[in-house]
Design a protein around this motif. Structure first.
Motif, PDB file in Angstrom:
ATOM      1  N   LEU A  36       0.829  -1.210   0.000  1.00 12.60           N
ATOM      2  CA  LEU A  36       0.000   0.000   0.000  1.00 12.60           C
ATOM      3  C   LEU A  36       0.861   1.257   0.000  1.00 12.60           C
ATOM      4  O   LEU A  36       0.584   2.222  -0.734  1.00 12.60           O
ATOM      5  CB  LEU A  36      -0.921  -0.010   1.223  1.00 12.60           C
ATOM      6  CG  LEU A  36      -2.043  -1.058   1.236  1.00 12.60           C
ATOM      7  CD1 LEU A  36      -2.802  -1.006   2.552  1.00 12.60           C
ATOM      8  CD2 LEU A  36      -2.989  -0.836   0.066  1.00 12.60           C
ATOM      9  N   LEU A  37       1.918   1.254   0.832  1.00 10.77           N
ATOM     10  CA  LEU A  37       2.821   2.416   0.863  1.00 10.77           C
ATOM     11  C   LEU A  37       3.549   2.576  -0.473  1.00 10.77           C
ATOM     12  O   LEU A  37       3.759   3.702  -0.943  1.00 10.77           O
ATOM     13  CB  LEU A  37       3.823   2.263   2.000  1.00 10.77           C
ATOM     14  CG  LEU A  37       3.238   2.305   3.417  1.00 10.77           C
ATOM     15  CD1 LEU A  37       4.325   2.044   4.446  1.00 10.77           C
ATOM     16  CD2 LEU A  37       2.574   3.648   3.685  1.00 10.77           C
ATOM     17  N   GLY A  40       1.198   4.138  -2.894  1.00  7.39           N
ATOM     18  CA  GLY A  40       1.099   5.567  -2.634  1.00  7.39           C
ATOM     19  C   GLY A  40       2.292   6.335  -3.161  1.00  7.39           C
ATOM     20  O   GLY A  40       2.153   7.449  -3.679  1.00  7.39           O
ATOM     21  N   THR A  41       3.481   5.738  -3.040  1.00  5.61           N
ATOM     22  CA  THR A  41       4.690   6.390  -3.559  1.00  5.61           C
ATOM     23  C   THR A  41       4.629   6.521  -5.076  1.00  5.61           C
ATOM     24  O   THR A  41       4.993   7.561  -5.648  1.00  5.61           O
ATOM     25  CB  THR A  41       5.934   5.592  -3.144  1.00  5.61           C
ATOM     26  OG1 THR A  41       5.947   5.437  -1.716  1.00  5.61           O
ATOM     27  CG2 THR A  41       7.205   6.296  -3.579  1.00  5.61           C
ATOM     28  N   TYR A  43       1.951   6.697  -6.842  1.00  5.09           N
ATOM     29  CA  TYR A  43       0.948   7.711  -7.152  1.00  5.09           C
ATOM     30  C   TYR A  43       1.544   9.115  -7.100  1.00  5.09           C
ATOM     31  O   TYR A  43       1.214   9.974  -7.931  1.00  5.09           O
ATOM     32  CB  TYR A  43      -0.216   7.591  -6.170  1.00  5.09           C
ATOM     33  CG  TYR A  43      -1.178   8.754  -6.221  1.00  5.09           C
ATOM     34  CD1 TYR A  43      -2.080   8.883  -7.269  1.00  5.09           C
ATOM     35  CD2 TYR A  43      -1.156   9.740  -5.228  1.00  5.09           C
ATOM     36  CE1 TYR A  43      -2.954   9.966  -7.322  1.00  5.09           C
ATOM     37  CE2 TYR A  43      -2.028  10.810  -5.262  1.00  5.09           C
ATOM     38  CZ  TYR A  43      -2.923  10.923  -6.324  1.00  5.09           C
ATOM     39  OH  TYR A  43      -3.781  11.998  -6.379  1.00  5.09           O
ATOM     40  N   LEU A  44       2.447   9.356  -6.140  1.00  6.62           N
ATOM     41  CA  LEU A  44       3.054  10.680  -6.015  1.00  6.62           C
ATOM     42  C   LEU A  44       3.897  11.040  -7.237  1.00  6.62           C
ATOM     43  O   LEU A  44       4.148  12.221  -7.487  1.00  6.62           O
ATOM     44  CB  LEU A  44       3.914  10.743  -4.751  1.00  6.62           C
ATOM     45  CG  LEU A  44       3.164  10.661  -3.420  1.00  6.62           C
ATOM     46  CD1 LEU A  44       4.139  10.676  -2.257  1.00  6.62           C
ATOM     47  CD2 LEU A  44       2.173  11.818  -3.281  1.00  6.62           C
ATOM     48  N   TRP A  51       6.894  16.110  -4.252  1.00  5.94           N
ATOM     49  CA  TRP A  51       6.297  15.166  -3.313  1.00  5.94           C
ATOM     50  C   TRP A  51       6.970  13.797  -3.378  1.00  5.94           C
ATOM     51  O   TRP A  51       7.074  13.097  -2.361  1.00  5.94           O
ATOM     52  CB  TRP A  51       4.805  15.034  -3.566  1.00  5.94           C
ATOM     53  CG  TRP A  51       4.059  16.293  -3.260  1.00  5.94           C
ATOM     54  CD1 TRP A  51       3.509  17.173  -4.147  1.00  5.94           C
ATOM     55  CD2 TRP A  51       3.820  16.831  -1.951  1.00  5.94           C
ATOM     56  NE1 TRP A  51       2.938  18.226  -3.489  1.00  5.94           N
ATOM     57  CE2 TRP A  51       3.104  18.041  -2.135  1.00  5.94           C
ATOM     58  CE3 TRP A  51       4.122  16.427  -0.664  1.00  5.94           C
ATOM     59  CZ2 TRP A  51       2.704  18.833  -1.076  1.00  5.94           C
ATOM     60  CZ3 TRP A  51       3.719  17.206   0.411  1.00  5.94           C
ATOM     61  CH2 TRP A  51       3.021  18.392   0.199  1.00  5.94           C
ATOM     62  N   ALA A  55       8.623  11.557  -0.333  1.00  6.79           N
ATOM     63  CA  ALA A  55       8.295  10.151  -0.073  1.00  6.79           C
ATOM     64  C   ALA A  55       9.547   9.288  -0.037  1.00  6.79           C
ATOM     65  O   ALA A  55       9.689   8.408   0.826  1.00  6.79           O
ATOM     66  CB  ALA A  55       7.329   9.637  -1.137  1.00  6.79           C
TER      67      ALA A  55
END
Length: 587
Positions: A36-37, A40-41, A43-44, A51, A55
């Protein structure tokens, strides 16, 4: 290359045989969170701005800080290969290759796929450059982690080093816990400091953006870190030295005084204990003082209570860490050292807790009844919970005389130690609930209630621990000596048999339930009550006036529901284990 290949095969074989049972469930939960992390990375990488650099800096910090508290990945220890005559360089290279065979590097490599996404936005060449940048970047992460853990392990060989690393670790973890303060301090979270892009974590991104010298810089850094690690491994081999300092004799008139004197001597001489109490103190002080960067003194009175709770969490496995020395108690008829340990814990933690609580509450100007009531209840609750949790959920530790060159690792099952610490934080906090409620409702009447409940927790929980120790002493010694419960018995802390889905749900509930309960619930309510609004990620502070308190209360209920769900599934599976199996029915 042959040495590296052999070590990789050894690491894979060990991991293959360790994915069953509770450790496998822990790995599955950690893997799910890591994916999940990583998502998210990635996605950034689609967003404008720096951003992604932030991350990646967080990933690097996680690699550095995480192993400090878990002892690091020591599936293959350097001591295992000390008799093979390997040079420091070959040993470090082999261990580095083996370090890549694990869950954390794979997850990090997945997160670093964000570099490919960022490069693809600039063209084919940038996307191709991202591939070697990913590999070099994860190598930098792994080596930074190895060098940090090795350096801290050597630093813990002296009292000054143990205290210094405790302060550093407490400072880092407190800043992570109060990251919203840092975000607001850097321009209400809208401005990212320029230096973040130029940290080692951002060199891969710089290479993708056209600064190809960053690739060469990463390669040089890897060589330097590998050389530093090899040198630290050489130091580690000779790190265990016996002190030649004379020992003052212990004089005690009763068995309880003897246990107390022994425990106090351990508190002052065991460098791991020095590190633990210094870490707890530093964490409490820095966590409460960090909001001063924004001119917010409201959290200062929490320094003492946080220090008490963290001290209890760090020493929750006190019997397990002592190892097989428990046989001395068993061989003394009628002896039980629970009360002596409780008194020693109070002597070690109590004066510092009182000093910090009074000083910081005085600086903040109150609230005196609430803080004093909580402090008294927590001291008694901590002194009662530490031996109780230790004897009911004992995790076999490494005998102090057999600790390797990494003093940070006191047990083979660091995942369970982390879970025990989280549980202890929750349990100790609950012991203060009656006194806190009384102080909120009745003011100064909460202080005597805190004193009474603290005494009751100290006496009652200590009595339960004493009875457990007397009834299950030989079984606990067997568990500490072999790492396995006696035949026919089970460890009170071992994850019961349940479906993989339920295991993942339990770990997720216990891991994430604290987020809505404490920061989004309790802390947000504190900010709302003080009129401190629009704080970083605290949702209640952004709501309209009529929804602020309902939002904070809802978050508390969600957190309690999550942690309660995990506890319910755990206890139901534990109860099923105790039910006798029915014989098969034949037609």
């Amino acid at each position: 290359m042959a040495v590296a290949a052999t070590m990789v095969q050894m690491k894979i074989a060990i991991l293959r045989h360790s994915i069953r049972g509770p450790r496998g469930s822990m790995m599955a939960s950690a893997g799910s969170l890591g994916v999940l992390l990583a998502a998210g990375t990635i996605y950034l990488a689609f967003l404008e701005g720096d951003w992604l650099a932030v991350a990646l800096a967080a990933w690097m910090l996680g690699w550095i800080v995480g192993p400090i508290f878990s002892g690091g990945d020591e599936t293959l220890r350097p001591e295992y290969f000390s008799l093979l005559g390997l040079g420091p360089g070959r040993l470090a290279t082999g261990l580095l290759a083996a370090a890549f065979a694990g869950l954390a590097p794979v997850i990090s490599l997945l997160a670093l796929a964000a570099l490919v996404v960022a490069g693809a936005r600039d063209g084919v060449v940038a996307a191709l450059v991202a591939v070697p940048a990913m590999v070099l970047q994860v190598a930098v992460f792994v080596l930074l982690s190895k060098v940090t853990v090795a350096a801290l392990g050597i630093a813990l060989g002296s009292r000054l080093g143990a205290i210094g690393t405790g302060v550093l670790n407490g400072f880092i973890l407190a800043l992570l816990g109060q990251s919203w303060v840092i975000a607001v301090a850097f321009g209400q979270g809208g401005q990212i400091p320029e230096f973040v892009r130029y940290l080692p974590s951002g060199w891969g991104l710089l290479a993708v953006q056209g600064d190809y010298l960053a690739l060469a810089a990463m390669a040089v850094l890897i060589v330097l870190l590998l050389a530093a690690w090899a040198a630290l491994l050489t130091r580690r081999a000779g790190a265990n030295r016996r002190s030649a300092r004379g020992r003052r004799p212990m004089r005690a008139g009763t068995a309880r005084q003897a246990v107390m004197a022994k425990e106090l001597r351990t508190w002052t001489r065991d460098l791991v204990r020095n590190h633990q109490i210094t870490f707890a103190l530093a964490y409490g002080v820095f966590f409460a003082a960090t909001p001063l960067l924004l001119g917010i003194p409201a959290m200062l009175p929490l320094a003492g209570p946080i220090f008490i709770a963290m001290s209890a969490a760090m020493t929750a496995n006190s019997y397990g860490v002592d190892g097989t020395a428990h046989w001395l108690t068993l061989m003394t008829p009628g002896a039980s050292d629970v009360r002596g340990r409780q008194l020693a814990w109070l002597v070690a933690v109590g004066p510092l807790a009182v000093l910090v609580t009074v000083a910081f509450t005085l600086a903040a100007g109150g609230p005196w009844p609430l803080v004093l009531a909580a402090m008294c209840a927590l001291l008694g609750g901590g002194a009662g919970m530490v031996p109780l949790v230790s004897v009911y959920g004992l995790i076999p530790g490494i005998d102090p005389r057999n600790r390797g060159g990494n003093p940070l690792r006191t047990t083979e099952d660091e995942g369970s130690i982390t879970g025990m610490a989280y549980l202890m934080l929750l349990l100790v906090a609950l012991t203060a609930a009656p006194a806190v409620v009384a102080a909120v409702l009745f003011g100064w009447w909460g202080v005597p209630i805190g004193i009474v409940t603290g005494v009751l927790w100290y006496w009652g929980l200590g009595l339960l621990a004493e009875r457990r120790l007397a009834a299950q002493g030989p079984e606990l010694l067997q568990l500490m000596r072999t790492g396995r419960p006696p035949e026919g018995g089970t460890s009170a802390w071992k994850m019961p048999k349940m479906s993989k889905t339920h295991e993942v749900i339990v770990m997720l509930c216990w891991s994430f339930g604290a987020i809505p309960l404490i920061p989004q619930g309790i802390l947000a309510a504190v900010f709302v009550s003080n009129g401190q609004l629009r704080h970083s990620w605290f949702l209640a502070t952004y709501m309209p006036p009529g929804l602020r308190w309902p939002t904070a209360i809802l978050m508390m209920l969600i957190g309690l529901a999550a942690m309660g769900t995990g506890a319910w599934l755990y206890m139901r599976a534990k109860q099923r284990e105790k039910e006798p199996e029915l014989p098969p029915v034949y037609d």
